[in-house]
Design a protein around this motif. Structure first.
Motif, mmCIF file in Angstrom:
data_model
loop_
_atom_site.group_PDB
_atom_site.id
_atom_site.type_symbol
_atom_site.label_atom_id
_atom_site.label_comp_id
_atom_site.label_asym_id
_atom_site.label_seq_id
_atom_site.Cartn_x
_atom_site.Cartn_y
_atom_site.Cartn_z
ATOM 1 N N UNK A 1 0.848 -1.171 0.000
ATOM 2 C CA UNK A 1 0.000 0.000 0.000
ATOM 3 C C UNK A 1 0.891 1.230 0.000
ATOM 4 N N UNK A 2 0.645 2.111 -0.922
ATOM 5 C CA UNK A 2 1.418 3.349 -1.000
ATOM 6 C C UNK A 2 1.012 4.260 0.160
ATOM 7 N N UNK A 3 1.979 4.869 0.810
ATOM 8 C CA UNK A 3 1.692 5.703 1.972
ATOM 9 C C UNK A 3 1.255 7.119 1.594
ATOM 10 N N UNK A 4 1.431 7.492 0.363
ATOM 11 C CA UNK A 4 1.051 8.836 -0.088
ATOM 12 C C UNK A 4 -0.145 8.716 -1.010
ATOM 13 N N UNK A 5 -0.880 9.782 -1.115
ATOM 14 C CA UNK A 5 -2.044 9.785 -1.986
ATOM 15 C C UNK A 5 -2.411 11.207 -2.345
ATOM 16 N N UNK A 6 -3.449 11.338 -3.120
ATOM 17 C CA UNK A 6 -3.939 12.648 -3.537
ATOM 18 C C UNK A 6 -5.269 12.935 -2.860
ATOM 19 N N UNK A 7 -5.446 14.171 -2.472
ATOM 20 C CA UNK A 7 -6.685 14.602 -1.834
ATOM 21 C C UNK A 7 -7.265 15.724 -2.680
ATOM 22 N N UNK A 8 -8.503 15.582 -3.069
ATOM 23 C CA UNK A 8 -9.181 16.625 -3.856
ATOM 24 C C UNK A 8 -10.306 17.206 -3.026
ATOM 25 N N UNK A 9 -10.518 18.496 -3.203
ATOM 26 C CA UNK A 9 -11.565 19.194 -2.470
ATOM 27 C C UNK A 9 -12.585 19.795 -3.430
ATOM 28 N N UNK A 10 -13.815 19.882 -2.963
ATOM 29 C CA UNK A 10 -14.829 20.629 -3.705
ATOM 30 C C UNK A 10 -14.431 22.103 -3.691
ATOM 31 N N UNK A 11 -14.839 22.821 -4.711
ATOM 32 C CA UNK A 11 -14.508 24.244 -4.765
ATOM 33 C C UNK A 11 -15.593 25.112 -4.157
ATOM 34 N N UNK A 12 -16.715 24.515 -3.816
ATOM 35 C CA UNK A 12 -17.781 25.246 -3.132
ATOM 36 C C UNK A 12 -18.076 24.554 -1.807
ATOM 37 N N UNK A 13 -18.422 25.322 -0.799
ATOM 38 C CA UNK A 13 -18.706 24.773 0.522
ATOM 39 C C UNK A 13 -19.827 23.742 0.430
ATOM 40 N N UNK A 14 -19.574 22.598 1.032
ATOM 41 C CA UNK A 14 -20.545 21.504 1.007
ATOM 42 C C UNK A 14 -21.803 21.871 1.792
ATOM 43 N N UNK A 15 -22.913 21.509 1.223
ATOM 44 C CA UNK A 15 -24.211 21.613 1.899
ATOM 45 C C UNK A 15 -24.942 20.303 1.640
ATOM 46 N N UNK A 16 -25.698 19.867 2.608
ATOM 47 C CA UNK A 16 -26.463 18.637 2.453
ATOM 48 C C UNK A 16 -27.279 18.708 1.164
ATOM 49 N N UNK A 17 -27.252 17.614 0.371
ATOM 50 C CA UNK A 17 -27.994 17.640 -0.889
ATOM 51 C C UNK A 17 -29.495 17.877 -0.674
ATOM 52 N N UNK A 104 1.569 -20.155 -19.232
ATOM 53 C CA UNK A 104 1.763 -21.103 -18.139
ATOM 54 C C UNK A 104 3.189 -21.102 -17.629
ATOM 55 N N UNK A 105 4.162 -20.783 -18.498
ATOM 56 C CA UNK A 105 5.570 -20.806 -18.089
ATOM 57 C C UNK A 105 6.034 -19.467 -17.508
ATOM 58 N N UNK A 106 5.121 -18.557 -17.263
ATOM 59 C CA UNK A 106 5.470 -17.260 -16.694
ATOM 60 C C UNK A 106 6.021 -17.451 -15.279
ATOM 61 N N UNK A 107 7.024 -16.684 -14.934
ATOM 62 C CA UNK A 107 7.658 -16.825 -13.627
ATOM 63 C C UNK A 107 6.974 -16.021 -12.521
ATOM 64 N N UNK A 108 5.882 -15.357 -12.817
ATOM 65 C CA UNK A 108 5.157 -14.610 -11.801
ATOM 66 C C UNK A 108 5.640 -13.199 -11.581
ATOM 67 N N UNK A 109 6.602 -12.754 -12.375
ATOM 68 C CA UNK A 109 7.150 -11.411 -12.179
ATOM 69 C C UNK A 109 6.945 -10.520 -13.397
ATOM 70 N N UNK A 110 6.002 -10.850 -14.221
ATOM 71 C CA UNK A 110 5.842 -10.100 -15.453
ATOM 72 C C UNK A 110 4.741 -9.052 -15.403
ATOM 73 N N UNK A 111 3.997 -8.983 -14.316
ATOM 74 C CA UNK A 111 2.926 -7.996 -14.278
ATOM 75 C C UNK A 111 2.557 -7.636 -12.844
ATOM 76 N N UNK A 112 1.879 -6.543 -12.737
ATOM 77 C CA UNK A 112 1.269 -6.132 -11.482
ATOM 78 C C UNK A 112 0.120 -5.214 -11.841
ATOM 79 N N UNK A 113 -0.728 -4.960 -10.890
ATOM 80 C CA UNK A 113 -1.875 -4.086 -11.146
ATOM 81 C C UNK A 113 -1.914 -2.995 -10.085
ATOM 82 N N UNK A 114 -2.056 -1.766 -10.555
ATOM 83 C CA UNK A 114 -2.231 -0.643 -9.645
ATOM 84 C C UNK A 114 -3.718 -0.415 -9.462
ATOM 85 N N UNK A 115 -4.132 -0.283 -8.235
ATOM 86 C CA UNK A 115 -5.523 0.001 -7.939
ATOM 87 C C UNK A 115 -5.601 1.315 -7.188
#
Length: 178
Positions: A1-17, A104-115
């Motif tokens: 798990x990456x320890x850093x991330x991005x935080x986005x904010x609304x540009x207008x003050x939140x009000x209950x929908x 089938x002969x892949x060594x298990x180090x040929x891919x990864x997935x970012x989520x």
């Protein structure tokens, strides 16, 4: 798990929908594409001031919340548990994709997935999973984006190697990664 991330904010003050404000998307959505044209959008071009503007680093948010008295250790534990439980729930899907995409002969180090996981913090600083993104669009439009991308990509190969070694040594999920 990456320890850093991005935080986005609304540009207008939140009000209950309510019927009267449902169309005010900059009040309810944090997406860059939605907010970038709002006159209140604040672009940050600083590599050091990552707690300014409409987009911050996750570590900057943690510092700001800690300064307001929130228990950041608890928040991080809750987020980590949420990530682990989410990954556990999609392991069958990942195994299926892995087996269908590699030889089938892949060594298990040929891919990864970012989520990517979009998380909402409520008024009590509780995290809620909004969505899991397997096709992450990485666009560097702010300096905090650059810091996150550099951090993530610089560690991606190391992370894959680490998990493969961990899996081999402990013989866990061997069908999945080896």
């Amino acid at each position: 798990m990456n320890r850093e991330g991005l935080v986005r904010f609304c540009t207008e003050k939140y009000m209950k929908p309510e019927k009267a404000n449902l169309k005010r998307s900059c009040m309810h959505l944090t997406n860059y594409a939605v907010n970038k044209n709002n006159t209140k959008f604040e672009f940050n071009s600083s590599l050091t001031e990552t707690d300014k503007g409409s987009k911050w680093t996750l570590s900057s948010l943690f510092k700001a919340l800690a300064a307001k008295g929130y228990d950041i250790g608890r928040l991080k534990r809750q987020m980590r548990k949420m990530v682990v439980m989410t990954i556990i729930s999609i392991v069958p899907h990942l195994i299926h994709n892995y087996r269908n995409c590699l030889n089938e002969d892949d060594n298990g180090r040929s891919c990864f997935e970012l989520l990517g996981m979009d998380v909402l913090l409520d008024e009590k600083c509780r995290p809620w999973l909004l969505e899991v993104c397997s096709l992450i669009l990485i666009v560097i439009f702010a300096s905090c984006s650059y810091i996150w991308v550099y951090n993530l990509c610089g560690k991606a190969h190391q992370a894959c190697h680490f998990y493969i070694l961990l899996v081999k040594e402990n013989n866990l999920l061997s069908d999945f990664l080896i």
